[in-house]
Design an enzyme around this catalytic site. Sequence first.
Site, PDB file in Angstrom:
ATOM      1  N   ARG A 112       0.940  -1.203  -0.077  1.00  0.00           N
ATOM      2  CA  ARG A 112       0.042   0.022   0.075  1.00  0.00           C
ATOM      3  C   ARG A 112       0.857   1.187   0.011  1.00  0.00           C
ATOM      4  O   ARG A 112       0.635   2.100  -0.583  1.00  0.00           O
ATOM      5  CB  ARG A 112      -1.058   0.012   1.246  1.00  0.00           C
ATOM      6  N   HIS A 127     -10.886   0.234   0.360  1.00  0.00           N
ATOM      7  CA  HIS A 127     -11.569   0.553   1.491  1.00  0.00           C
ATOM      8  C   HIS A 127     -10.279   0.843   2.381  1.00  0.00           C
ATOM      9  O   HIS A 127      -9.061   0.411   2.113  1.00  0.00           O
ATOM     10  CB  HIS A 127     -12.349  -0.361   2.004  1.00  0.00           C
ATOM     11  N   TYR A 128     -10.332   1.819   3.467  1.00  0.00           N
ATOM     12  CA  TYR A 128      -9.090   2.170   4.371  1.00  0.00           C
ATOM     13  C   TYR A 128      -8.574   0.702   5.025  1.00  0.00           C
ATOM     14  O   TYR A 128      -7.574   1.034   5.595  1.00  0.00           O
ATOM     15  CB  TYR A 128      -9.601   3.197   4.982  1.00  0.00           C
ATOM     16  N   ARG A 129      -9.570  -0.226   5.229  1.00  0.00           N
ATOM     17  CA  ARG A 129      -9.158  -1.174   6.046  1.00  0.00           C
ATOM     18  C   ARG A 129      -8.312  -2.423   5.187  1.00  0.00           C
ATOM     19  O   ARG A 129      -8.140  -2.251   4.132  1.00  0.00           O
ATOM     20  CB  ARG A 129     -10.381  -2.267   6.566  1.00  0.00           C
ATOM     21  N   TYR A 130      -7.617  -3.145   5.990  1.00  0.00           N
ATOM     22  CA  TYR A 130      -6.529  -4.171   5.451  1.00  0.00           C
ATOM     23  C   TYR A 130      -7.088  -5.485   5.760  1.00  0.00           C
ATOM     24  O   TYR A 130      -7.632  -5.955   6.980  1.00  0.00           O
ATOM     25  CB  TYR A 130      -5.107  -3.871   6.019  1.00  0.00           C
TER      26      TYR A 130
END
Length: 180
Positions: A112, A127-130
């Site tokens: 990222r 999305h901002y999540r991993y």
Amino acid sequence: MVDENNLIWIDLEMTGLNPDHDRIIEIATLVTDANLNVLAEGPVLAVHQSDSQLALMDDWNVRTHGASGLTDRVKVSTADERAAELETLAFLQKWVPAGKSPICGNSIGQDRRFLFRYMPELEAYFHYRYLDVSTLKELARRWKPEIMAGFKKQGTHQAMDDIRESLAELVYYRENFLRL
């Protein structure tokens, strides 16, 4: 088919680990449904870099990417980072709406960082999540070390192979660690 529950798996190969001076040399993506069934494999793209950029690689990268043939593929590739980004986005838009899938992979925070620097439109698509398989690996190593011998990576350091391994590793942890 576009579904907001589909997951985007990604892997990059780079000339090194520092996005301030290293560059992306390969990108691959794969889409699964929420149950980790593969729906589609995206393009596997060698990203052209100059000989001077490739000359900055350390010994490990020279050996690894030379042995896999990636260095030669990079030299003859006509795709720069922007072209690879656009081709990847065109594929992903057929499967997942923007902003819905977490970025999925192994030690995916490193990838990222490079996306943010060199492929910002693609980075923003996630999305901002991993969904980072390495989190489960670290927890299993500490909490249930006896299962660690049950999954062995091939470690080809080719982007699509690495994605397939990450997915298989998550399935392994789901069955043997999470027991779902």
